[in-house]
Design a protein around this motif. Structure first.
Motif, PDB file in Angstrom:
ATOM      1  N   VAL A   1       0.864  -1.184   0.000  1.00  0.00           N
ATOM      2  CA  VAL A   1       0.000   0.000   0.000  1.00  0.00           C
ATOM      3  C   VAL A   1       0.897   1.229   0.000  1.00  0.00           C
ATOM      4  N   THR A   2       0.643   2.155  -0.891  1.00  0.00           N
ATOM      5  CA  THR A   2       1.438   3.375  -0.931  1.00  0.00           C
ATOM      6  C   THR A   2       0.755   4.445  -0.100  1.00  0.00           C
ATOM      7  N   ILE A   3       1.515   5.077   0.778  1.00  0.00           N
ATOM      8  CA  ILE A   3       0.944   6.086   1.662  1.00  0.00           C
ATOM      9  C   ILE A   3       1.798   7.341   1.669  1.00  0.00           C
ATOM     10  N   SER A   4       1.205   8.432   2.072  1.00  0.00           N
ATOM     11  CA  SER A   4       1.912   9.701   2.225  1.00  0.00           C
ATOM     12  C   SER A   4       2.001  10.008   3.707  1.00  0.00           C
ATOM     13  N   LEU A   5       3.234  10.213   4.210  1.00  0.00           N
ATOM     14  CA  LEU A   5       3.440  10.525   5.620  1.00  0.00           C
ATOM     15  C   LEU A   5       3.872  11.976   5.770  1.00  0.00           C
ATOM     16  N   ARG A   6       3.307  12.646   6.747  1.00  0.00           N
ATOM     17  CA  ARG A   6       3.596  14.074   6.899  1.00  0.00           C
ATOM     18  C   ARG A   6       3.670  14.515   8.356  1.00  0.00           C
ATOM     19  N   ASN A   7       4.571  15.465   8.613  1.00  0.00           N
ATOM     20  CA  ASN A   7       4.561  16.251   9.843  1.00  0.00           C
ATOM     21  C   ASN A   7       5.345  17.528   9.582  1.00  0.00           C
ATOM     22  N   SER A   8       5.742  18.233  10.602  1.00  0.00           N
ATOM     23  CA  SER A   8       6.367  19.547  10.421  1.00  0.00           C
ATOM     24  C   SER A   8       7.842  19.477  10.060  1.00  0.00           C
ATOM     25  N   GLU A   9       8.459  18.307  10.140  1.00  0.00           N
ATOM     26  CA  GLU A   9       9.879  18.183   9.814  1.00  0.00           C
ATOM     27  C   GLU A   9      10.102  18.340   8.314  1.00  0.00           C
TER      28      GLU A   9
ATOM     29  N   GLU B   1       1.793  15.615  -4.478  1.00  0.00           N
ATOM     30  CA  GLU B   1       1.596  14.517  -3.530  1.00  0.00           C
ATOM     31  C   GLU B   1       0.323  14.741  -2.724  1.00  0.00           C
ATOM     32  N   ARG B   2       0.126  15.967  -2.270  1.00  0.00           N
ATOM     33  CA  ARG B   2      -1.067  16.268  -1.469  1.00  0.00           C
ATOM     34  C   ARG B   2      -2.337  16.125  -2.298  1.00  0.00           C
ATOM     35  N   ALA B   3      -2.224  16.410  -3.590  1.00  0.00           N
ATOM     36  CA  ALA B   3      -3.388  16.273  -4.469  1.00  0.00           C
ATOM     37  C   ALA B   3      -3.732  14.819  -4.726  1.00  0.00           C
ATOM     38  N   ALA B   4      -2.715  13.955  -4.706  1.00  0.00           N
ATOM     39  CA  ALA B   4      -2.933  12.535  -4.981  1.00  0.00           C
ATOM     40  C   ALA B   4      -3.338  11.753  -3.741  1.00  0.00           C
ATOM     41  N   TYR B   5      -2.843  12.177  -2.574  1.00  0.00           N
ATOM     42  CA  TYR B   5      -3.119  11.465  -1.317  1.00  0.00           C
ATOM     43  C   TYR B   5      -3.954  12.371  -0.414  1.00  0.00           C
ATOM     44  N   THR B   6      -5.246  12.277  -0.577  1.00  0.00           N
ATOM     45  CA  THR B   6      -6.167  13.209   0.088  1.00  0.00           C
ATOM     46  C   THR B   6      -6.909  12.617   1.281  1.00  0.00           C
ATOM     47  N   VAL B   7      -6.851  11.305   1.452  1.00  0.00           N
ATOM     48  CA  VAL B   7      -7.597  10.656   2.532  1.00  0.00           C
ATOM     49  C   VAL B   7      -6.710  10.561   3.776  1.00  0.00           C
ATOM     50  N   ARG B   8      -7.046  11.346   4.792  1.00  0.00           N
ATOM     51  CA  ARG B   8      -6.273  11.295   6.027  1.00  0.00           C
ATOM     52  C   ARG B   8      -6.643  10.029   6.793  1.00  0.00           C
TER      53      ARG B   8
ATOM     54  N   ASP C   1       3.864  16.957  20.168  1.00  0.00           N
ATOM     55  CA  ASP C   1       3.806  17.451  18.790  1.00  0.00           C
ATOM     56  C   ASP C   1       4.685  16.607  17.871  1.00  0.00           C
ATOM     57  N   VAL C   2       5.254  15.516  18.421  1.00  0.00           N
ATOM     58  CA  VAL C   2       6.060  14.614  17.588  1.00  0.00           C
ATOM     59  C   VAL C   2       5.129  13.511  17.087  1.00  0.00           C
ATOM     60  N   VAL C   3       4.418  13.836  16.035  1.00  0.00           N
ATOM     61  CA  VAL C   3       3.361  12.969  15.498  1.00  0.00           C
ATOM     62  C   VAL C   3       3.519  12.869  13.979  1.00  0.00           C
ATOM     63  N   VAL C   4       3.311  11.693  13.441  1.00  0.00           N
ATOM     64  CA  VAL C   4       3.313  11.502  11.986  1.00  0.00           C
ATOM     65  C   VAL C   4       1.883  11.156  11.552  1.00  0.00           C
ATOM     66  N   THR C   5       1.381  11.877  10.563  1.00  0.00           N
ATOM     67  CA  THR C   5       0.037  11.637  10.035  1.00  0.00           C
ATOM     68  C   THR C   5       0.151  10.952   8.671  1.00  0.00           C
ATOM     69  N   SER C   6      -0.655   9.928   8.463  1.00  0.00           N
ATOM     70  CA  SER C   6      -0.610   9.174   7.209  1.00  0.00           C
ATOM     71  C   SER C   6      -1.810   9.508   6.328  1.00  0.00           C
ATOM     72  N   PHE C   7      -1.588   9.497   5.028  1.00  0.00           N
ATOM     73  CA  PHE C   7      -2.615   9.790   4.035  1.00  0.00           C
ATOM     74  C   PHE C   7      -2.655   8.707   2.970  1.00  0.00           C
ATOM     75  N   LEU C   8      -3.847   8.460   2.450  1.00  0.00           N
ATOM     76  CA  LEU C   8      -4.063   7.428   1.431  1.00  0.00           C
ATOM     77  C   LEU C   8      -4.651   8.048   0.163  1.00  0.00           C
ATOM     78  N   THR C   9      -4.619   7.295  -0.907  1.00  0.00           N
ATOM     79  CA  THR C   9      -5.293   7.734  -2.122  1.00  0.00           C
ATOM     80  C   THR C   9      -6.789   7.512  -1.970  1.00  0.00           C
ATOM     81  N   PRO C  10      -7.613   8.332  -2.621  1.00  0.00           N
ATOM     82  CA  PRO C  10      -9.082   8.149  -2.510  1.00  0.00           C
ATOM     83  C   PRO C  10      -9.562   6.937  -3.291  1.00  0.00           C
TER      84      PRO C  10
END
Length: 294
Positions: A169-177, A186-193, A285-294
């Motif tokens: 499964v391909t996912i997008s991981l994001r935080n402030s780093e 990437e944000r346009a392709a992986y919109t499902v938090r 605040d040390v958190v990683v949020t994952s996103f999926l494709t719709p």
């Protein structure tokens, strides 16, 4: 960033696209940079939930709490940790998979962790794990025992890349780093938090926590990503459906209830309650949020 994963056993995708999966077979091929953006990385997942359990990693010597005292290179590992990743049995496979993800999260693409081990048939195997994110590239020569921030970043990175199944499964991981920044495409392709992950596997009492984004649960389970929402299981005796934790992770509920604001640009959670079971005020605040494709 974008990652692709297959499976991680026992342990545990800033904006980072990662494939997160957990399954029965472990693919130990090296990871490759792909995509138009240099921050887009294809990485394989493993069956990390079992690797984190006491009967897997810890009893075999690759104890993260002890590992953080040493440099992340074979020459600096303790005797027990080195024996753990060279173990030809199933526990060795889990330890190697965990080490591969540690290296991927901590070191840069120009850094590698290489060693050899002998399998049960007497064949010498050579491993070369390449770094990706560089969250703690200095760990290659020095310890991170006194840097709890880095310990938490690496923990969140590994946890977010863990999956119950062996499905890619391909996912997008994001935080402030900056190492987890995301591009507009990437944000346009992986919109499902999907959810968020945090904790500290290097602490004297290791822990990993996760929460799910209510709007992403259906898509996560459709893609077989269950570590934020929980694994659905049917009781063979009663037919009742139950929700199981993902290995050693503690799923604390909806991110909408335990996390604060989301970043207006990248959509990641700015922070979450450290432990909702004990405090409604203490946050990390040390958190990683994952996103999926719709």
């Amino acid at each position: 960033m974008v990652f692709s994963c297959a499976r991680i056993v026992g342990l545990c995708a800033v904006p980072l696209m990662t494939v997160a999966c957990i399954g029965a077979e472990i693919d130990e091929e090296s990871e490759e940079l792909v995509g138009e953006d240099q921050s887009a990385i294809i990485s394989e997942n493993g069956n990390l939930p079992n690797a984190l359990q006491a009967n897997g990693l810890n009893l075999n010597g690759l104890n993260l709490n002890g590992l953080n005292l040493n440099a992340l290179n074979p020459a600096s590992l303790s005797t027990n940790a080195l024996a753990s990743i060279k173990n030809p049995g199933p526990n060795g496979a889990l330890s190697r998979e965990l080490m591969r993800y540690l290296v991927s999260c901590a070191l840069r693409p120009d850094q590698t962790f290489s060693f050899s081990w002998t399998d049960s048939a007497g064949v010498v195997r050579t491993e070369a794990y390449r770094g990706d994110l560089g969250m703690a590239h200095w760990w290659a020569t020095g310890g991170i025992a006194n840097d709890t921030y880095v310990q938490r970043q690496i923990t969140a990175c590994i946890a977010a890349r863990t999956n119950w199944y062996g499905t890619h499964v391909t996912i997008s991981l994001r935080n402030s780093e900056s190492s987890m920044s995301s591009s507009p495409s990437e944000r346009a392709a992986y919109t499902v938090r999907e959810g968020a992950f945090w904790g500290n596997l290097f602490a004297s009492a290791p822990y990993v926590r996760a929460c799910y984004s209510p709007t992403g649960v259906a898509r996560a389970r459709q893609l077989q990503r269950d570590c934020a929402a929980g694994h659905l299981s049917v009781d063979p005796a009663t037919g009742a459906t139950t929700v199981q934790q993902c290995g050693p992770m503690t799923i604390v509920g909806s991110c909408d209830a335990v996390c604060n604001r989301v970043d207006t640009n990248a959509g990641f959670y700015a922070g979450c309650l450290e432990n909702p079971a004990t405090s409604a005020w203490v946050r990390t605040d040390v958190v990683v949020t994952s996103f999926l494709t719709p």
